[in-house]
Design a protein around this motif. Structure first.
Motif, PDB file in Angstrom:
ATOM      1  N   UNK A   2       0.855  -1.247   0.007  1.00 29.98           N
ATOM      2  CA  UNK A   2      -0.046   0.168   0.123  1.00 29.98           C
ATOM      3  C   UNK A   2       0.986   1.051  -0.095  1.00 29.98           C
ATOM      4  N   UNK A   3       0.338   2.485  -0.342  1.00 29.71           N
ATOM      5  CA  UNK A   3       1.030   3.593  -0.435  1.00 29.71           C
ATOM      6  C   UNK A   3       1.478   3.818   1.180  1.00 29.71           C
ATOM      7  N   UNK A   4       2.400   4.538   1.281  1.00 33.12           N
ATOM      8  CA  UNK A   4       3.043   4.807   2.757  1.00 33.12           C
ATOM      9  C   UNK A   4       2.137   5.360   3.666  1.00 33.12           C
ATOM     10  N   UNK A   5       1.041   6.473   3.174  1.00 32.71           N
ATOM     11  CA  UNK A   5       0.387   7.115   3.991  1.00 32.71           C
ATOM     12  C   UNK A   5      -1.141   6.376   4.045  1.00 32.71           C
ATOM     13  N   UNK A   6      -1.304   5.077   3.676  1.00 30.41           N
ATOM     14  CA  UNK A   6      -2.509   4.584   3.644  1.00 30.41           C
ATOM     15  C   UNK A   6      -3.107   4.564   5.096  1.00 30.41           C
ATOM     16  N   UNK A   7      -4.263   4.660   5.406  1.00 28.50           N
ATOM     17  CA  UNK A   7      -4.881   4.442   6.771  1.00 28.50           C
ATOM     18  C   UNK A   7      -4.697   3.070   7.288  1.00 28.50           C
ATOM     19  N   UNK A   8      -4.843   2.289   6.350  1.00 29.72           N
ATOM     20  CA  UNK A   8      -4.540   0.814   7.035  1.00 29.72           C
ATOM     21  C   UNK A   8      -3.217   0.609   7.585  1.00 29.72           C
TER      22      UNK A   8
END
Length: 101
Positions: free
Chosen positions: A38-44
């Motif tokens: 996932x992108x580094x700033x993803x909420x998960x």
């Protein structure tokens, strides 16, 4: 990334049953999967950091737990605001560790 859902979910059940030592490797693996997928700033990723922080705190590893709890909370708050359920849950996990200091 779908495997991470199962790992994190099982880890949460183990934590609720008072088994943080069994939950820690599952959360660590779930976080690694999410970081890779996932992108580094993803909420998960933020949620998983916060959950792993709580687990580590329950294991008495407060120095490892605090940065994860702070990073998770701060990112969720930036994404969703302080009133969002995810942010409030992360704030509760952070406050529990702050109270244990």
């Amino acid at each position: 990334p779908h495997v991470a859902y199962s790992l994190v979910g099982l880890a949460e059940l183990l934590i609720e049953r008072g088994q943080p030592a069994a939950a820690e490797p599952l959360l660590t693996e779930g976080l690694q999967i999410r970081l890779a997928a996932l992108p580094a700033d993803h909420f998960l990723i933020a949620e998983t950091r916060s959950r792993l922080g709580r687990c580590l705190a329950q294991l008495g590893r407060l120095e490892e737990a605090r940065p994860l709890l702070v990073a998770g909370h701060d990112r969720l708050q930036a994404l969703f605001g302080p009133e969002d359920r995810r942010t409030r849950e992360a704030a509760e996990r952070l406050a529990a560790v702050a109270g244990a200091s």
